[in-house]
Every structure is written in structure tokens, then in C-alpha cells.
Design an enzyme around this catalytic site. Sequence first.
Site, short mmCIF file in Angstrom:
data_model
loop_
_atom_site.label_atom_id
_atom_site.label_comp_id
_atom_site.label_asym_id
_atom_site.label_seq_id
_atom_site.Cartn_x
_atom_site.Cartn_y
_atom_site.Cartn_z
N LYS A 288 -4.42 -13.74 -9.01
CA LYS A 288 -3.99 -12.61 -9.83
C LYS A 288 -3.96 -13.02 -11.29
O LYS A 288 -3.50 -14.10 -11.63
CB LYS A 288 -2.60 -12.14 -9.40
N GLU A 374 6.96 -0.58 6.47
CA GLU A 374 8.06 0.37 6.39
C GLU A 374 8.61 0.74 7.77
O GLU A 374 9.84 0.89 7.93
CB GLU A 374 7.61 1.64 5.66
N ARG A 402 6.25 6.93 5.50
CA ARG A 402 5.47 6.17 6.47
C ARG A 402 6.31 5.77 7.69
O ARG A 402 5.76 5.32 8.70
CB ARG A 402 4.88 4.92 5.82
#
Length: 627
Positions: A288, A374, A402
Site C-alpha cells: 500500500k 459482518e 450484510r
Amino acid sequence: MSSSSSAAPVATPLLDTINSPAELRQLERRQLTTLAEELRGFLIESVSQTGGHLSSNLGTVELTIALHYVFNTPDDRIVWDVGHQTYGHKVLTGRRAGMATLRQHEGLSGFPKRSESDYDTFGTAHSSTSISAALGMAVASKRKGEDRRAIAVIGDGAMSAGMAFEALNNAGVMDADLLVVLNDNEMSISPPVGALTNILARLLSGRTYNFARRAGEKVLGVAPSVLELAKRVEEHVKGMVTPGTLFEEFGFNYIGPIDGHDLDTLIPTLQNLSKLKGPQFLHVVTRKGQGYKLAEADPVLYHGVGKFDHNAGIQSNKGTPKLTYTQVFSDWICDMAAQDERLIAITPAMREGSGLVRFEKEYPQRYFDVGIAEQHALTFAAGIACEGMKPVVAIYSTFLQRAYDQLIHDIALQNLPVMFAIDRGGLVGADGATHHGAFDLSYMLCVPNMVIMAPADENECRQMLYTAYKLDAPTAVRYPRGGGLGTTPQKEMTALPVGKGEVRRQGKRVALLAFGSMLGSALVAAESLDATVANMRFVKPIDVELVLELARTHELLVTLEENAVISGAGSEVARVLEEAGIATQTLRLGLPDRFIDHGDQQQLLAEIGLETQQVIERINARLASQT
């Protein structure tokens, strides 16, 4: 943050010649390194001027170039997971000029969007959908007799979700030409890679190796025990230098890990894989913030940024920043944990966004980040609640969707005391339709046993969090992104009477029933209308006595909510009136029955008719129609 830099634009002579992947594929291989440098420089400058996701996009520059260089896009389908790493993809697919409008009202989306480009093959902004979608595309192509490849690009964080493994489990036994590219940017699966693994990847992805393996299976097929031995030998030999046994067990041909910034490795590996049939799995390791030292040093800070000077980097805010609802929650949960050792904090990979950084440091044994999972987060919380502990699930409104089945079956049906701190309720701005918290009041209202609160200011948020925690039931406190009315929270925590609102202004003819974030607009509008204003506080159980009293003393009840107007808080008010047999006129104001795009929050409110002056005009129009 400081203002954007006024330095001269980054020179991108090669990038300027690329307006489509077809033009990219005309370049010589040796030119691609230069293209990557220019694209990375363009992204740093562009995002510094608009804001957006930076670290993740810098990490996928080479991978994006390699995918479009090797595959015949858009005929070959690239499906990006989450999609916050697709800025380079947008630039290379003809949208370079539009990057100046990124995430702005009526500008480019910050995520893939099918209506925006043929190259955006699948709209997304939530994680772990890419393998399922790409598999569906691969199966459909085969059924139609089309020779095209489907490629899913998924990050190691998104790979933690159950949906990704459900798709892998299905894909491994399907007769479909699917390539899954795991973009591992945290090195959470494998150690750093080197020359040996890069060479191995090229060998294992080559047709010679795969032909030999298939031929060996045919020859040894007459002797099952020998074939099994050969497979085990192959597995263990590969296992010594690659971590792919898991994916092999799913039925994929695993390749990698390889350096995701090395085009000389990426391109030949992808070229080899493009010629293979069946499910393939390529593991690439990226970094990243690659190529921008500040983002490399702090990829979290540079993950999602506002406008900043890309030469100086992000500067700390000067003065005292405005208190946000997220900070109110952060302070409350630490204070509450000091009082009650039963408190357990749970988040599905949203530590920073949900305000749990301080809690993790102060109470590391009571903090659980379950990853992008989730559904698991909610049932995990339910299990904790079964044992007498007090779980608090910190989650964004759009992500709670979700886990709706788990909310109903595992928590509400068993009436377990799980508390939800629901951040980003209502319109969130630049992230757009996928991230607006537009539906939570609607989808929670119909669930038995739920207690739902919507604070109107910062102090009320703190007291509601305390109230919810103290109840022995499933509870939700739903608050918006950013700050509120500027009210300073009281240190002392006091439980509010459940299901009771309050009248904040007494007026005539019209009563405005405000839920949560709409109270400020309601108070301003009421001054012009000389209207009564009620801060309803509770969406469920709603204050029936207050609703009926206002209905008996006013000509028009106006409900205001930053939630879908269909089946929302206004519908609950209408239900109360209907059951009481009261015919007082109502006007329900909220989010319309359509998905709302990205843009500044105030622009979006004006677009849908919820700006304060528009509220006044809509109420006056209704009053005029009643006379």
C-alpha cells in the site's frame, strides 16, 4: 490538512497517449515501467486535489497495467473487489480527464460503476463479491459459447469474508475459466517474496508444467494408489515454497506468491494463466502506498484522504477539531468499559472508522476485530451475550445490511442484549450510493424486540449509548457521519426514558416530528412557519402519546428523517395515527425511492428536497393544498 499544492502538474507524456486499454496493448513491454511511474505520479497529484482513496490505488498500479495489457478488456471481464483501488483502472480506460471530478456531485464515482464505463463490469464498494460475480460471468460466457476470461481481483482483507470462501468452494468444482488474483498488500498470508518464488510462479503457470501434470494423471489413473502418491508428493513439494495448499484444496491451480510490482514477472505469469482452462489462483504481494514515501510509511493515514499538498503531505489539523459523533462514541465506550468489565467491543474491520483505536489500546483483551465478516460479527456477539457479557458492535449502517439474517435470527429472536453503535446513518457524501446509510431505520423497525434510537446532538448521543447499553434487549443507536449541533456532551451518563420524545418548540398549525439528524433543520424551519418541533429520540418504541397529542392539536404533522421515506420513521407515525383512528394530515419527508449518488452532503440534501428552505416550501405547499 493544508490546501492543495499549486506546483506544476506532473509530466505524463506516455500516459497522455493512452485513452484505452487497446492503446496500452500497443506499447512495447519495456515502456510499461515508465507508464507505471507516470500513472503513479498522476494519481498522487490527482487525489491530492480531489480527495479519495490513495494508498490502495498506489499499490495496484503495476497490477492494473498488467491486467489490461494481457487481457482483452472489456471483452475479458475484470471484476474488482471493493473497488477503492480502481483509480488507475479508470485512468487507463478513458476517464483521465474526469478524475478532476472524482467523488464530486455528478462526477466520477470513487468505485466501479456499470453505468459509467463498459470496463466497469460489476458495480461494487462493499467487499468480497468479486469471486462470486466473476464466476457468474464465466459460467454465463460458457453457456453462450463465448471465449472470454473472467478475472476477480480481491484483497487479503476481503478474502477474510465468508462470501469469498463460499464462492471459492463453488468455483473449484465448476467447469468455468476463472482467474482469481489475490492482491496481498499486508503480507498476511505469506512472507516477502524473492527471485525463487517468481521463477517458480512462471514455471507453475506455464503450459508445459500443466500439460505434464494432466498427462501424468491420465497415465497414473490406472493405478489409483500411485496417482494419489504422486499428488501428495506434488502437494508437499509445492507446499515447501508456496502457501497455496488451501486454495489447491478448493480445486484451484495455485500460483505464487509473486511480486505485484514487478512487471517482468507479472506479465508473463498472467500471459501463461490466460491460456489455461479451469479455475486458476494467482497470489501477488503488493505494498500500500507504493512509490509515495509518505503513504508507504503510514498507509492507514493515506487510505482515505481529503485534499492535501502532495509535496508536503497531510498536515495535522490546527486548533481544536469539531467533535464528531464517532468521537462521542469513542469516548463513551472507553468510559463505559471503565465502569463495566463485562463490556466487549466488536468491529468488522472498521477500527479507525468506528472510533475504536483508543479502546483497543486501553482494553486490548476486550477488543475484537473479526475482519470483513459482518455476519460472523453479529453471531459472535450473540454468543458472547449468551454468557452474560455485554457486547457492543460498532458498525457502519451500510455494512449492517450484510448481516440482516443474523440480526433477526441470532439476536432479536433470542432477545439477546447486543448493542449496535451504528455509524454513518443517513447520507455520507463522496462515497455515494453504496455507503449511504439509507435503509437502517426501515429494516430494523419491523424486527421484534429491537429498541432504536436516533440522537439529535452530541450529548444526546452519549446518553443514548448509555441508555442502550443498560437495556436488557437488542438495541441500536444510529448516528450520522461528522458532527452535530455542537452540543458538548455531559460527562455524567443518565439513562433516558425509553420511548419518550420531547417538545423543543411550541407553535401552531404544523408540528414537525424530527428524528435524529433532522432536528436542526426542523428548528430553523419552525421559526419561519411558527411550527411546533418534537425531538422524537426513539424510532422504536415510538412515543405514541406524543404523536397522538400533536395530532389532536395541529392541522398537519410533518415527519423528517435522513432515511428511506418508505417504511421509515414517518411510516411508523402514520401507523400510530391509523390505529388510533385519527385522520390528521401527514407529510413524510425523507430519502426518496431511488439510490442517491455521491456528492457533498448539503448538495445531496438539496437535490432530494431536504434542504431547510425546501422543507419550508414543501410544508407551505401542503398547507395551501388543504385550504
